[in-house]
Motif scaffolding. Structure first.
Motif, PDB file in Angstrom:
ATOM      1  N   SER A 423      44.752  43.200  56.448  1.00 40.31           N
ATOM      2  CA  SER A 423      44.230  43.634  55.148  1.00 40.31           C
ATOM      3  C   SER A 423      45.282  43.503  54.058  1.00 40.31           C
ATOM      4  CB  SER A 423      43.744  45.089  55.237  1.00 40.31           C
ATOM      5  OG  SER A 423      42.637  45.189  56.108  1.00 40.31           O
ATOM      6  N   ALA A 427      45.191  41.203  50.699  1.00 36.31           N
ATOM      7  CA  ALA A 427      45.394  41.814  49.383  1.00 36.31           C
ATOM      8  C   ALA A 427      46.552  41.147  48.646  1.00 36.31           C
ATOM      9  CB  ALA A 427      45.659  43.311  49.542  1.00 36.31           C
ATOM     10  N   VAL A 430      45.296  37.868  47.239  1.00 39.74           N
ATOM     11  CA  VAL A 430      44.444  38.135  46.072  1.00 39.74           C
ATOM     12  C   VAL A 430      45.312  38.443  44.859  1.00 39.74           C
ATOM     13  CG1 VAL A 430      42.783  39.765  45.088  1.00 39.74           C
ATOM     14  CG2 VAL A 430      42.432  38.871  47.407  1.00 39.74           C
ATOM     15  N   LEU A 434      45.656  36.332  41.305  1.00 36.66           N
ATOM     16  CA  LEU A 434      45.372  36.983  40.020  1.00 36.66           C
ATOM     17  C   LEU A 434      46.550  36.817  39.066  1.00 36.66           C
ATOM     18  CD1 LEU A 434      43.652  40.305  41.181  1.00 36.66           C
ATOM     19  CD2 LEU A 434      42.572  38.403  39.986  1.00 36.66           C
ATOM     20  N   SER A 442      36.886  39.279  45.722  1.00 38.20           N
ATOM     21  CA  SER A 442      37.568  40.326  46.470  1.00 38.20           C
ATOM     22  C   SER A 442      36.763  40.676  47.720  1.00 38.20           C
ATOM     23  CB  SER A 442      37.759  41.578  45.620  1.00 38.20           C
ATOM     24  OG  SER A 442      38.243  42.646  46.420  1.00 38.20           O
ATOM     25  N   PHE A 444      37.237  43.104  49.466  1.00 32.81           N
ATOM     26  CA  PHE A 444      37.230  44.564  49.574  1.00 32.81           C
ATOM     27  C   PHE A 444      36.213  45.222  48.634  1.00 32.81           C
ATOM     28  CE2 PHE A 444      41.638  42.997  50.201  1.00 32.81           C
ATOM     29  CZ  PHE A 444      41.742  43.241  51.556  1.00 32.81           C
ATOM     30  N   LEU A 445      35.452  44.425  47.854  1.00 29.94           N
ATOM     31  CA  LEU A 445      34.513  44.993  46.877  1.00 29.94           C
ATOM     32  C   LEU A 445      33.098  44.459  47.113  1.00 29.94           C
ATOM     33  CD1 LEU A 445      36.568  44.932  43.551  1.00 29.94           C
ATOM     34  CD2 LEU A 445      35.899  46.933  44.882  1.00 29.94           C
ATOM     35  N   LEU A 480      48.132  47.322  44.478  1.00 33.22           N
ATOM     36  CA  LEU A 480      48.046  47.153  45.921  1.00 33.22           C
ATOM     37  C   LEU A 480      49.248  47.813  46.557  1.00 33.22           C
ATOM     38  CD1 LEU A 480      49.197  43.678  47.199  1.00 33.22           C
ATOM     39  CD2 LEU A 480      49.455  44.302  44.814  1.00 33.22           C
ATOM     40  N   LEU A 494      36.280  43.166  36.535  1.00 34.77           N
ATOM     41  CA  LEU A 494      35.400  43.037  37.684  1.00 34.77           C
ATOM     42  C   LEU A 494      34.060  42.536  37.184  1.00 34.77           C
ATOM     43  CD1 LEU A 494      37.184  45.869  38.028  1.00 34.77           C
ATOM     44  CD2 LEU A 494      35.980  45.927  40.212  1.00 34.77           C
ATOM     45  N   HIS A 530      30.326  39.314  47.009  1.00 36.34           N
ATOM     46  CA  HIS A 530      31.293  40.339  46.603  1.00 36.34           C
ATOM     47  C   HIS A 530      31.621  40.186  45.124  1.00 36.34           C
ATOM     48  CE1 HIS A 530      31.723  40.150  50.946  1.00 36.34           C
ATOM     49  NE2 HIS A 530      32.426  41.286  50.940  1.00 36.34           N
ATOM     50  N   ARG A 532      33.881  39.717  41.791  1.00 31.67           N
ATOM     51  CA  ARG A 532      34.951  38.790  41.452  1.00 31.67           C
ATOM     52  C   ARG A 532      35.962  39.488  40.543  1.00 31.67           C
ATOM     53  NH1 ARG A 532      30.719  33.763  40.252  1.00 31.67           N
ATOM     54  NH2 ARG A 532      29.811  33.793  42.366  1.00 31.67           N
ATOM     55  N   LEU A 533      37.197  39.053  40.619  1.00 31.23           N
ATOM     56  CA  LEU A 533      38.284  39.680  39.861  1.00 31.23           C
ATOM     57  C   LEU A 533      38.997  38.642  39.010  1.00 31.23           C
ATOM     58  CD1 LEU A 533      39.924  41.842  42.693  1.00 31.23           C
ATOM     59  CD2 LEU A 533      38.178  42.565  41.060  1.00 31.23           C
TER      60      LEU A 533
END
Length: 558
Positions: A423, A427, A430, A434, A442, A444-445, A480, A494, A530, A532-533
């Motif tokens: 995990s 992260a 990610v 970014l 993501s 995680f979302l 994070l 988001l 999921h 997006r970021l």
């Protein structure tokens, strides 16, 4: 000569017992002598073994503690025992320099009453027995009793009555005698228990040329592979390791040279180690990878060793967090040996990336050199490693590179963590994408929730009633966790073009009734996708397409 317990007095008795107790227990046990005998909660000597506490109570009663004459002594013992029980010991030991009568032993045995503590006596017989096992202790405490006789015979120094001063004088005198035996060689000596250790030493740098010495070892059996490899490295290539040949593998040691030194010896342990002088150590060096004469890459290093043996030579260099060791045979047809070791958890990502790139260069194969002072002191041609090794190294390099980008962005610098869970690895990727200005999905979302304030709006009703709708929001504090650290990335947008509400019917009823204040609205992207970021600083009116994470073994999130 035995200890004269009736005459030594309380202070000497305490010293002897304290020294003896230290000999009774190994290094895993804590032995503590308390200053002021009996004055610290009934403890003279405290021995702690794990959770077990033993308390030694010292009473200098050479003639015991019979009831008729020494009631005060029994009272003192009882008070010491009661104070000691406040510490909840596992065992309480009374130490006395006499032999107890049955009545005296019965008195001690009855002290615990209903308590579960163990109680025993260390009397004169046990003290004598234990001192017999540790004869050096008995000698050290009885030598004063021989002082008068030693004075008569003029043997004060023979008994070392002046302590270490006499020891030093006698050792130096013996050393001077040994030094005078040969013009070129001498032997340093030391004592380890009952063993005498001899270290052969040249008196000058050319002793081996002027007065050669040959050492022949005969083994009892074939050496274990690891030990044989070490022997070959030191004798064959001049490696700087110390070698120890234990007695069970050495049948005999034969020395051929000066008459006083020559001979054959059995039951010996043989050690050899490199000279302390290292004229090359600390010199600047570099590890260079070549394509013909063209330099493909060069990495700064420090030369730590340059040695020669009967079969070739060895070179060691140090890099921040790693080391490279070479053994190069004189026979050009023989294979050279290269060992590159490194520990990423000891360095920051920038240095770790260098180590990984060196590793990749070595794995790719090709020509390389170790250079110092403008000349090559080692090198050769490396065979390429299998593709799986290169692939694993590349994935590790990408992880450290992601960590490097995130650390520099957050201005938090720390060594590469010992390990990272899946995990955290996802992260980290990610976060790195970014920071680079990319849009990412993501994993995680899969959904988010928010608390309604009770206000109605057409946009809210459209989301609840009309199916998938675009949703966009801002997370002001996006972070994070890496290696128990919180790394802040800043505001993140988001969004997703097709979002549905999971509890739309419930929310619509509450809105119609004017009771939506405080309710939780849960929304998710349609079709199992999921959110997006995108960092807020990179956001525009257009919605960019997300880039893939490209992590092996992990499916790309939608």
């Amino acid at each position: 000569m035995a200890v004269d317990w009736e005459r030594i007095g309380q202070p000497q008795f305490d010293r002897i017992v304290e020294a003896l107790v230290h000999r009774m227990y190994d290094a895993t046990t804590t032995v503590e002598a308390v200053n002021g005998r009996g004055g610290d909660g009934g403890i003279d000597i405290k021995v702690t073994s794990g959770r077990r506490l033993r308390i030694f109570q010292l009473k200098y009663y050479p003639d015991g503690f019979p009831t008729a004459f020494y009631k005060g002594r029994r009272t003192s013992i009882l008070k010491s025992f009661e104070r000691a029980m406040l510490h909840d010991p596992w065992e309480w030991i009374l130490v006395v320099p006499c032999t107890l009568t049955p009545a005296e032993r019965a008195y001690i045995s009855g002290l615990p009453g209903e308590r579960s503590v163990r109680v025993r006596v260390m009397d004169r017989a046990e003290l004598d027995d234990r001192l017999a096992v540790h004869a050096d202790l008995e000698a050290s405490f009885t030598r004063n009793q021989l002082f008068e006789a030693a004075t008569v015979y003029g043997q004060e120094k023979a008994l070392l009555m002046n302590g270490l001063t006499d020891v030093n004088a006698r050792v130096r005198a013996l050393g001077r005698q040994v030094d005078g035996v040969d013009d070129h060689w001498t032997v340093d000596f030391s004592r380890q228990g009952d063993a005498v250790v001899h270290t052969l030493r040249g008196k000058h740098p050319r002793a081996h040329q002027v007065s050669p010495i040959q050492i022949t070892l005969t083994g009892r059996e074939e050496l274990p592979p690891e030990l044989a490899q070490t022997v070959m490295g030191t004798l064959g290539f001049g490696r700087p390791e110390e070698v120890v040949l234990p007695r069970d593998v050495v049948e005999s040691l034969t020395i051929t040279g000066p008459e006083w030194l020559s001979g054959t010896h059995q039951d010996v342990e043989v050690r050899w180690r490199p000279l302390d002088a290292k004229p090359w150590a600390g010199r600047d060096a570099e590890v260079v990878f070549l394509n013909g004469q063209q330099v493909l890459a060069a990495y700064p290093a420090t030369l730590s060793h340059l040695g020669r043996g009967s079969s070739g030579y060895s070179v060691d260099v140090e890099l921040p967090g790693g080391s490279l060791q070479l053994m190069i045979p004189d026979d050009h047809g023989a294979l050279a040996s290269l060992r590159f070791t490194f520990a990423l958890n000891q360095v920051e990502p920038t240095a770790a990336l260098r180590l990984l790139k060196v590793h990749q260069r070595i794995a790719a194969g090709g020509r390389f050199q170790v250079r110092t002072g403008g000349r090559a002191v080692g090198g050769g041609d490396l065979p390429p490693k299998p593709d799986t090794v290169l692939h694993q190294a590349e994935q590790l390099r990408l992880y450290v590179e992601d960590l490097d980008v995130v650390q520099r962005h957050c201005e938090q610098y720390f060594p590469v963590p010992d390990e990272v869970d899946p995990s955290s690895r996802i992260a980290l990727r990610v976060a790195r994408l970014l920071i680079d200005g990319h849009c990412v999905v993501s994993p995680f979302l899969p959904r988010i929730s928010c608390t309604l304030n009770g206000q109605d709006s057409p946009a809210l009703r459209a989301l609840l009633a009309d199916g998938p709708r675009p949703v966009r929001g801002v997370c002001q504090e996006f972070a994070l966790a890496v290696d128990e650290r919180r790394l802040e990335l800043g505001p993140v947008v988001l969004f997703h073009p097709r979002v549905v509400a999971e509890n739309s019917d419930q929310i619509l009823e509450a809105l119609d009734a004017g009771q939506a204040d405080g309710m939780r609205l849960i929304v998710r992207p349609a079709d199992g996708e999921h959110f997006r970021l995108l960092r807020l600083s990179a956001a525009t009116d257009a919605e960019p397409a997300p880039v893939p994470l490209l992590l092996p073994g992990f499916p790309e999130p939608r």
